[in-house]
Design a protein around this motif. Structure first.
Motif, PDB file in Angstrom:
ATOM      1  N   UNK A 282     -67.679 -15.870  90.299  1.00 31.88           N
ATOM      2  CA  UNK A 282     -67.515 -17.058  89.452  1.00 31.88           C
ATOM      3  C   UNK A 282     -66.933 -16.698  88.094  1.00 31.88           C
ATOM      4  N   UNK A 283     -67.405 -15.586  87.533  1.00 38.89           N
ATOM      5  CA  UNK A 283     -66.864 -15.178  86.236  1.00 38.89           C
ATOM      6  C   UNK A 283     -65.370 -14.908  86.362  1.00 38.89           C
ATOM      7  N   UNK A 284     -64.989 -14.259  87.455  1.00 43.14           N
ATOM      8  CA  UNK A 284     -63.575 -13.969  87.679  1.00 43.14           C
ATOM      9  C   UNK A 284     -62.739 -15.225  87.867  1.00 43.14           C
ATOM     10  N   UNK A 285     -63.372 -16.274  88.376  1.00 44.94           N
ATOM     11  CA  UNK A 285     -62.620 -17.495  88.645  1.00 44.94           C
ATOM     12  C   UNK A 285     -62.119 -18.146  87.352  1.00 44.94           C
ATOM     13  N   UNK A 286     -62.755 -17.852  86.239  1.00 42.21           N
ATOM     14  CA  UNK A 286     -62.302 -18.417  84.965  1.00 42.21           C
ATOM     15  C   UNK A 286     -60.959 -17.805  84.584  1.00 42.21           C
ATOM     16  N   UNK A 287     -60.901 -16.476  84.601  1.00 42.87           N
ATOM     17  CA  UNK A 287     -59.639 -15.801  84.299  1.00 42.87           C
ATOM     18  C   UNK A 287     -58.552 -16.213  85.288  1.00 42.87           C
ATOM     19  N   UNK A 288     -58.904 -16.169  86.567  1.00 42.77           N
ATOM     20  CA  UNK A 288     -57.923 -16.502  87.602  1.00 42.77           C
ATOM     21  C   UNK A 288     -57.380 -17.910  87.418  1.00 42.77           C
ATOM     22  N   UNK A 289     -58.268 -18.847  87.161  1.00 40.23           N
ATOM     23  CA  UNK A 289     -57.848 -20.235  86.939  1.00 40.23           C
ATOM     24  C   UNK A 289     -56.918 -20.341  85.746  1.00 40.23           C
ATOM     25  N   UNK A 290     -57.251 -19.630  84.690  1.00 38.03           N
ATOM     26  CA  UNK A 290     -56.411 -19.658  83.487  1.00 38.03           C
ATOM     27  C   UNK A 290     -54.983 -19.219  83.770  1.00 38.03           C
ATOM     28  N   UNK A 291     -54.828 -18.140  84.506  1.00 41.22           N
ATOM     29  CA  UNK A 291     -53.474 -17.647  84.783  1.00 41.22           C
ATOM     30  C   UNK A 291     -52.711 -18.557  85.731  1.00 41.22           C
ATOM     31  N   UNK A 338     -54.634 -23.389  79.575  1.00 42.02           N
ATOM     32  CA  UNK A 338     -54.308 -22.048  80.072  1.00 42.02           C
ATOM     33  C   UNK A 338     -54.710 -21.003  79.028  1.00 42.02           C
ATOM     34  N   UNK A 339     -54.314 -21.226  77.795  1.00 46.86           N
ATOM     35  CA  UNK A 339     -54.700 -20.289  76.719  1.00 46.86           C
ATOM     36  C   UNK A 339     -56.220 -20.172  76.624  1.00 46.86           C
ATOM     37  N   UNK A 340     -56.896 -21.322  76.630  1.00 53.29           N
ATOM     38  CA  UNK A 340     -58.357 -21.335  76.499  1.00 53.29           C
ATOM     39  C   UNK A 340     -59.016 -20.531  77.611  1.00 53.29           C
ATOM     40  N   UNK A 341     -58.650 -20.808  78.844  1.00 51.76           N
ATOM     41  CA  UNK A 341     -59.369 -20.208  79.970  1.00 51.76           C
ATOM     42  C   UNK A 341     -59.071 -18.720  80.084  1.00 51.76           C
ATOM     43  N   UNK A 342     -57.848 -18.334  79.740  1.00 52.23           N
ATOM     44  CA  UNK A 342     -57.538 -16.903  79.767  1.00 52.23           C
ATOM     45  C   UNK A 342     -58.429 -16.166  78.761  1.00 52.23           C
ATOM     46  N   UNK A 343     -58.543 -16.728  77.570  1.00 58.17           N
ATOM     47  CA  UNK A 343     -59.375 -16.084  76.553  1.00 58.17           C
ATOM     48  C   UNK A 343     -60.856 -16.141  76.926  1.00 58.17           C
ATOM     49  N   UNK A 344     -61.255 -17.283  77.437  1.00 59.23           N
ATOM     50  CA  UNK A 344     -62.647 -17.466  77.855  1.00 59.23           C
ATOM     51  C   UNK A 344     -63.018 -16.454  78.931  1.00 59.23           C
ATOM     52  N   UNK A 345     -62.071 -16.210  79.835  1.00 60.88           N
ATOM     53  CA  UNK A 345     -62.312 -15.238  80.903  1.00 60.88           C
ATOM     54  C   UNK A 345     -62.645 -13.863  80.328  1.00 60.88           C
ATOM     55  N   UNK A 346     -61.944 -13.494  79.257  1.00 58.97           N
ATOM     56  CA  UNK A 346     -62.220 -12.190  78.640  1.00 58.97           C
ATOM     57  C   UNK A 346     -63.627 -12.141  78.074  1.00 58.97           C
ATOM     58  N   UNK A 347     -64.005 -13.204  77.347  1.00 65.76           N
ATOM     59  CA  UNK A 347     -65.350 -13.258  76.780  1.00 65.76           C
ATOM     60  C   UNK A 347     -66.394 -13.144  77.880  1.00 65.76           C
ATOM     61  N   UNK A 348     -66.137 -13.860  78.960  1.00 66.50           N
ATOM     62  CA  UNK A 348     -67.099 -13.908  80.049  1.00 66.50           C
ATOM     63  C   UNK A 348     -67.216 -12.542  80.721  1.00 66.50           C
ATOM     64  N   UNK A 349     -66.085 -11.887  80.921  1.00 64.75           N
ATOM     65  CA  UNK A 349     -66.120 -10.566  81.542  1.00 64.75           C
ATOM     66  C   UNK A 349     -66.926  -9.608  80.678  1.00 64.75           C
ATOM     67  N   UNK A 350     -66.724  -9.718  79.357  1.00 61.88           N
ATOM     68  CA  UNK A 350     -67.483  -8.870  78.448  1.00 61.88           C
ATOM     69  C   UNK A 350     -68.978  -9.164  78.603  1.00 61.88           C
ATOM     70  N   UNK A 351     -69.322 -10.434  78.589  1.00 61.49           N
ATOM     71  CA  UNK A 351     -70.736 -10.820  78.722  1.00 61.49           C
ATOM     72  C   UNK A 351     -71.297 -10.324  80.053  1.00 61.49           C
ATOM     73  N   UNK A 352     -70.456 -10.409  81.081  1.00 55.20           N
ATOM     74  CA  UNK A 352     -70.899  -9.967  82.392  1.00 55.20           C
ATOM     75  C   UNK A 352     -71.212  -8.464  82.382  1.00 55.20           C
ATOM     76  N   UNK A 353     -70.358  -7.708  81.735  1.00 58.16           N
ATOM     77  CA  UNK A 353     -70.575  -6.263  81.685  1.00 58.16           C
ATOM     78  C   UNK A 353     -71.860  -5.918  80.933  1.00 58.16           C
TER      79      UNK A 353
END
Ligand SMILES: Cc1cc2nc3c(=O)[nH]c(=O)nc-3n(C[C@H](O)[C@H](O)[C@H](O)COP(=O)(O)OP(=O)(O)OC[C@H]3O[C@@H](n4cnc5c(N)ncnc54)[C@H](O)[C@@H]3O)c2cc1C
Ligand SMILES: Cc1cc2nc3c(=O)[nH]c(=O)nc-3n(C[C@H](O)[C@H](O)[C@H](O)COP(=O)(O)OP(=O)(O)OC[C@H]3O[C@@H](n4cnc5c(N)ncnc54)[C@H](O)[C@@H]3O)c2cc1C
Lengths: 669, 669
Positions: A282-291, A338-353
């Motif tokens: 699910x976390x990955x789906x944010x980045x993927x959706x953004x791109x 697109x800009x929002x979700x790409x950036x959000x994906x990064x934040x989320x990946x960080x939080x996930x880690x």
């Protein structure tokens, strides 16, 4: 058209390079990407020019040819796993290997338990076996606890017997199961000796022979057939039935639970820890959706820049369609998401880690928050993403409906993201549940405090300390992101309170309303951070990019107006007396769009897609869209002969019947 | 599942027969339909079981086989034109012949002028020639006045020379042009001797030889290639270029204008009269859209009745998904729009006939009103219809994404209806223009009167005579359709007034907002009439059907809440003080839905679709959806051999590469 494009590039003031590095997480990540895409697009195997003409079977076969080639290239170029991932994602196909990499492998590694992981881990990591994740059945998707496939423990032989008792217990929809996978992780109801039902557990099952790919004894399997709109054509989503299939006891994935030799149930102390992996997709789906939205935005913005239609301007040319409010008002918000979700994906990946590393230490405290956030964002990104791709396609008029526009294909493949990994309407319930939990935690005490609020429920602080809100905002106030963030958080707080107060009688769409409000409040605060971040970009670039995020905020406020007006956060007008209280917001959106218009091409170029990646006649970099459409049309199979086979078969008989009727005088007018 | 379905049928109190006759415009129309559908579905040529597996070329060929067969059946059964129409529409394919029947023939007959009609009319009526309507070019769709194809008059030979000077002047998107049509009506810029440009006019041009179907000299033509999501596969939308092609002078369609032998331009006195035909397609799109939504509603409601998922009820079974608010709240409004649009289509057809007969008498007074109404309704029905089909598909979870659900196909074929016959965003402008014209007509005088208001602008009366509106409505007031109609008309009046007041600075989405409000006000008044009408149905049936229309009204009000709250027609709440002013409406919708729930199956059955017509594994009449899905999956081409060709080609190499890596000890975990 070529000229329009180069003029637009000249007019754009942002530095494509700077913004591109910003989006791609630094210059070096971008260069890796460029390098890998460069290798693929110059390799004839990855040619895309004929894929619209392939049959489903051919698309499936092509998918595996590409997969094989990617791993061959990995060996040649010594790519690491991240580089392989870049390669696979840039191919722009739903490949069967995706299920192995994203579902099968992580679940197996996280839940497999040490013995199984040691034995099969290397085979899985190298794809010496090809796996799939077998949960859903013909009769059950959402309600996992009612899955019907059984796994009966047989203490005499220390085996499980996997069995499908009914037609509805057939595994169904399983990606890569149809024709490809050799192994699967199967969700089955664990039945202990004596018949005790322990609910669904995971089992590792071999499906096909590694010698000749025939199905293992007792297993029936196949492909479930084509999908809507031709989506997921390369994936062999499959079905399977088990007829008393025996597997050794060690094949139960024991990270979550196991069975002793004589059939007793055992749970490890930190069972919860294995849940974390589920949030990964699910976390990955944010980045993927953004791109993906970024692709759609790039194509549509480029086409709208070179397409001229309608009113003539002073230079005698018709207007570029992007200059019409009804066009840019559709496209620029998509760009902003697109800009929002790409950036959000990064934040989320960080939080996930962070969460994952805490989990490793036995600390599951971040799990609930991560679950709430990823559920809400999965719904939000997929729902918006599907809609945005279609809006972009539609903005291009008739040519958008040509398969050569490329966006129909993106849409068809992305469409099921609203369904898999948790149906969005069901996930909404989880978001609401989490919100209510936070609410009750705050108000449980007689003197509520807000200290314990997690980021995803921070908006609830406004119920404890109500802010002073002017209920009318001027255009200039909307230009400050603080306003939008304030009203969006306030709205979330008020809809949640409303839900609590009407707990006994929810209306029919309450969950959807609350879920949206809550997620948008969370994303709004993130947007605030992103704007601060963006302003660190050199000079003008920071200003422009922060406007993109502001546009996201304002259009999100616009989408929430019903709530905002209902609760008096904005407005209200009063009947025949005063003007529309939403007008200042609408005008702020319009002027923001107009400021962003000259930057649109630069902002789209900054995503960095090549023509091969976009594979769209309307999104070509040089703007020569008509030449591209013309050329592609010539390759249509029907055009390979002047007279179609249908002529002798049907057209001629139709014409001749008419001629006879006319000749016989029976033609009525 | 079978039992769920028969139980639902028993529980439903409406008389399927009565409601069916009501929807089908009487028993006899229904019986005609049944008879014709019966003939088709028992004819093996119309078998649908393999169509999901066909290539585009095969789909095109199949389309013509079906076409040929329909006309063969016409001869056999002596069908009249209306009966042929029923047959063609029940086939559920976008056929090339559709363009002949709906676009080419009506335009030709209305605008052709007596000479041409006499000569070619019989050939066209019997399809001894196969026509297409050639307007759009690669470079121009919306802006017809800038079409580039030229028709130069040559007085010496009394001919026109049709020419395509540029690549963008290629005719493009023309249905049936690709490989089928023998003739076309071409829009081309009329150039008189001396070069005077008279703008686009219509010319009748032969495209292919009637002897062997080869292209006529000077003409290049072909298919433009596949469409998004596999839509319109059976239609050969095509391109064509003309290289100085000569046609006789008489081939200009002279209903609108003609040229004298020596090149002078002439307009007949009643040129306007020929416009009427253009509205015919749009009027028909309302009925067509209604029946499509009906199909989607039938499939999704049936599936939601037999699909059980989630919470267990007292009987130990999981709940039927239709009982979840988030499911019925999606499906029942769709059902209500199907009912609305089907009925609206009848009203519109009636109005169209009145207009047409007045036009024949030289009276064009109804033309403007008809134009305004059909523009608005075309936008409204197609936008909603596309969204509704997708909502229905999505409500079915994963199985909805199977091609065998049938709704993906409906969606893909219906999707371009938002683009053709006037792009919806462009048509919005026309609706707004008409609204402003009416507004200014009313307020032109110092003492405005409302007498002159046409039905489509009747809502403006509220600006002259403001009604007394309580701004809070109780649930019980919402149960009276008068409330919804009042607030929807009032909203239209207020948004139009707002637009006028801000004429100098419209916001970016103003046209869309106004167009929607205006159209919904018109439809709301129609719904009021329909409710009165429905109440004439015997007893209980009338009550139930009128609730369906009420549901349409209330969900439409809900969709307009932003406007209603902005202008103080409803509400408002004030900040932290009071409750959500929209709650009474939301609860009214919920309780209405709950009352309609037991009737849903009956109301869907009343559309009268057969399994063959629906062609959906999830919408089967008997409810045996799992058997249907299973059976269809078995026929998937990939399942015809156990080992796919991809095994030797790709899967085996992938597995072996992995095995080598593991053996060499290079596998990293
Ligand atoms: C392209 C694709 C790939 C997939 N790949 C895999 C795979 O590799 N492996 C695998 O195991 N599965 C896979 N799936 C299956 C997927 O996980 C399920 O489709 C998903 O979980 C939804 O379940 P369902 O289809 O049974 O829908 P259902 O649960 O039947 O839902 C149907 C409808 O009922 C509603 N509903 C259901 N329950 C409730 C409730 N409790 N409350 C309110 N409403 C409810 C839903 O909102 C929906 O509208 C895939 C699906 C797709 C479409
Ligand atoms: C399936 C299908 C079948 C068709 N069949 C036929 C056929 O048989 N014969 C035929 O002649 N044509 C046919 N067409 C063409 C169709 O009529 C055009 O696609 C349609 O008129 C829209 O024009 P366009 O595609 O050029 O879009 P454009 O006019 O280029 O529009 C592109 C975008 O610009 C916007 N835009 C354009 N002008 C304005 C303006 N003035 N103000 C604001 N916004 C504007 C639009 O809203 C849209 O978003 C078909 C099209 C399709 C998709």
């Amino acid at each position: 058209t070529e000229l329009d494009m180069s003029n637009a590039r000249t007019a754009s003031t942002v530095s494509v390079e700077n913004v591109r590095d910003f989006l791609h997480h630094g210059r070096s990540a971008w260069e890796t990407r460029r390098r890998i895409v460069g290798i693929l697009e110059n390799d004839p195997i990855f040619d895309k020019t004929r894929r619209e003409f392939l049959t489903r079977t051919e698309k499936y076969e092509r998918g595996l040819v590409l997969t094989d080639r990617v791993y061959e290239l990995q060996t040649i170029h010594n790519w690491d796993e991240r580089e392989v991932q870049v390669a696979i994602s840039s191919i722009d196909e739903q490949l069967s290997i995706g299920l192995h990499n994203i579902a099968f492998q992580p679940v197996f590694m996280l839940q497999g338990g040490p013995v199984l992981v040691k034995k099969y881990g290397p085979l899985i990591a190298t794809r010496a076996i090809f796996g799939c994740y077998m949960q859903t059945e013909l009769g059950h998707g959402t309600n996992v606890s009612s899955l019907e496939t059984t796994a009966i423990y047989i203490p005499e032989t220390k085996e499980f017997e996997i069995h499908s008792p009914t037609i509805t217990s057939s595994k169904w929809w399983i990606g890569a199961l149809g024709k490809t996978a050799t192994h699967g992780v199967v969700q089955a109801k664990l039945l202990l000796p004596g018949g005790k039902d322990m609910g669904p557990h995971l089992f590792f099952v071999q499906l096909r022979s590694l010698h000749d790919h025939t199905l293992m004894p007792g297993i029936t399997a196949g492909d479930i057939g084509p999908k809507s709109n031709g989506g997921f054509a390369a994936t062999d989503n499959g079905f399977a039935r088990f007829d008393h299939v025996r597997i050794p006891k060690e094949n139960m994935l024991s990270g979550f639970a196991s069975v002793t030799d004589d059939g007793l149930y055992q749970q490890p102390p930190h069972a919860k820890l294995s849940y974390g992996g589920m949030l990964y997709i699910r976390a990955n789906m944010v980045t993927g959706g953004g791109w993906l939205i970024a692709k759609a935005a790039t194509v549509a913005i480029r086409y709208a820049t070179v397409r001229r239609q309608g009113e003539r301007e002073q230079d005698g040319l018709e207007k570029q369609i992007i200059s019409y409010p009804s066009v840019y008002y559709r496209l620029l918000p998509i760009l902003s998401r697109a800009y929002m979700f790409i950036q959000l994906g990064k934040t989320l990946t960080k939080a996930f880690d962070v969460m994952a590393s805490r989990l490793k230490k036995g600390d599951a405290s971040l799990l609930a928050e991560m679950h709430a956030t990823t559920s809400g964002l999965k719904v939000y990104v997929s729902t918006n993403g599907v809609a945005d791709i279609e809006t972009a396609r539609r903005s291009m008029g008739g040519h958008g409906y040509s398969a050569f526009s490329g966006l129909g294909r993106l849409y068809a493949d992305y469409l099921p993201s609203v369904t898999y990994e948790g149906d969005n309407f069901v996930l909404d319930q989880q978001v609401v549940r989490a919100a209510l939990k936070s609410y009750h935690a705050v108000f449980a005490s007689s003197s509520p405090t807000v200290d314990s609020l997690s980021p995803s429920s921070a908006y609830l602080r406004y119920l404890v300390n109500p802010p002073a809100v002017p209920s009318v905002f001027a255009e200039k106030e909307w230009r400050d992101p603080v306003t939008a963030i304030l009203v969006l958080e306030l709205r979330a707080a008020l809809v949640v309170r409303e839900l609590v107060q009407n707990a006994e009688a929810r209306d029919a769409s309450a969950n959807q309303r609350v879920s949206k409000a809550v997620t948008e409040a969370f994303v709004a605060t993130q947007a605030g951070d992103m704007i601060k971040n963006a302003l660190k970009l050199p000079g003008n670039d920071g200003k422009v990019v922060s406007k993109v995020f502001l546009l996201y905020l304002l259009t999100t406020v616009e989408g929430g107006l019903t709530d905002l007006l209902s609760f008096g956060v904005i407005g209200p007008g009063s009947g025949f007396k005063i003007h529309d209280p939403t007008r200042s917001l609408r005008l702020a959106i319009k002027s923001l769009c107009e400021e962003l218009l000259p930057e649109a091409i630069g902002l789209a170029d900054a995503f960095g897609f090549t023509d091969w990646e976009l594979d769209s006649a309307l999104g070509v970099y040089n703007g020569k869209v008509y030449e591209a459409l013309w050329e592609r049309a010539q390759s249509e199979p029907l055009n390979q002969s002047e007279i179609p086979a249908a002529y002798q078969q049907s057209i001629k008989p139709i014409l001749q019947r008419g001629q006879k009727l006319v000749a016989s005088g029976k033609a009525k007018l």
